[in-house]
Scaffold this active site. Structure first.
Site, PDB file in Angstrom:
ATOM      1  N   CYS A 192      47.866  95.830  47.905  1.00 36.96           N
ATOM      2  CA  CYS A 192      48.979  95.045  48.417  1.00 36.96           C
ATOM      3  C   CYS A 192      50.287  95.595  47.839  1.00 36.96           C
ATOM      4  O   CYS A 192      50.322  95.924  46.656  1.00 36.96           O
ATOM      5  CB  CYS A 192      48.777  93.592  48.006  1.00 36.96           C
ATOM      6  SG  CYS A 192      50.045  92.490  48.624  1.00 36.96           S
ATOM      7  N   PRO A 193      51.313  95.758  48.618  1.00 37.48           N
ATOM      8  CA  PRO A 193      51.471  95.305  50.015  1.00 37.48           C
ATOM      9  C   PRO A 193      51.258  96.408  51.043  1.00 37.48           C
ATOM     10  O   PRO A 193      51.572  96.205  52.214  1.00 37.48           O
ATOM     11  CB  PRO A 193      52.930  94.848  50.039  1.00 37.48           C
ATOM     12  CG  PRO A 193      53.621  95.851  49.172  1.00 37.48           C
ATOM     13  CD  PRO A 193      52.609  96.167  48.065  1.00 37.48           C
TER      14      PRO A 193
END
Length: 78
Positions: free
Chosen positions: A17-18
């Site tokens: 992430c992200p």
């Protein structure tokens, strides 16, 4: 169950992430409405991320499966 045909594929395996969301957004932005993106990711956080991203953007996670730590998402562009 009928198999969903995808128009494009995006491999986000090994990314955290992200990055899977950012790459998914960029790919979806270049697609036509109604087309389906098959995205694979190994980040367990991608499950919640994809759900909230889809709700926020209006795109639809048509299917989500997990096998051997790989999450596969079928995402239909709004």
């Amino acid at each position: 169950m009928s198999e969903i045909k995808n128009d494009m594929e995006l491999n986000c395996e090994g990314m955290n992430c992200p990055l899977p969301i950012l790459k998914t957004k960029k790919t979806i932005d270049g697609m036509q409405s109604g087309q389906v993106l098959k995205m694979t990711a190994t980040d367990p956080g991608s499950v919640n991320d994809m759900d909230s991203w889809a709700r926020r953007t209006g795109n639809e996670v048509v299917e989500h499966t997990e096998s051997g730590g790989v999450h596969t998402y079928m995402i239909r562009k709004k």
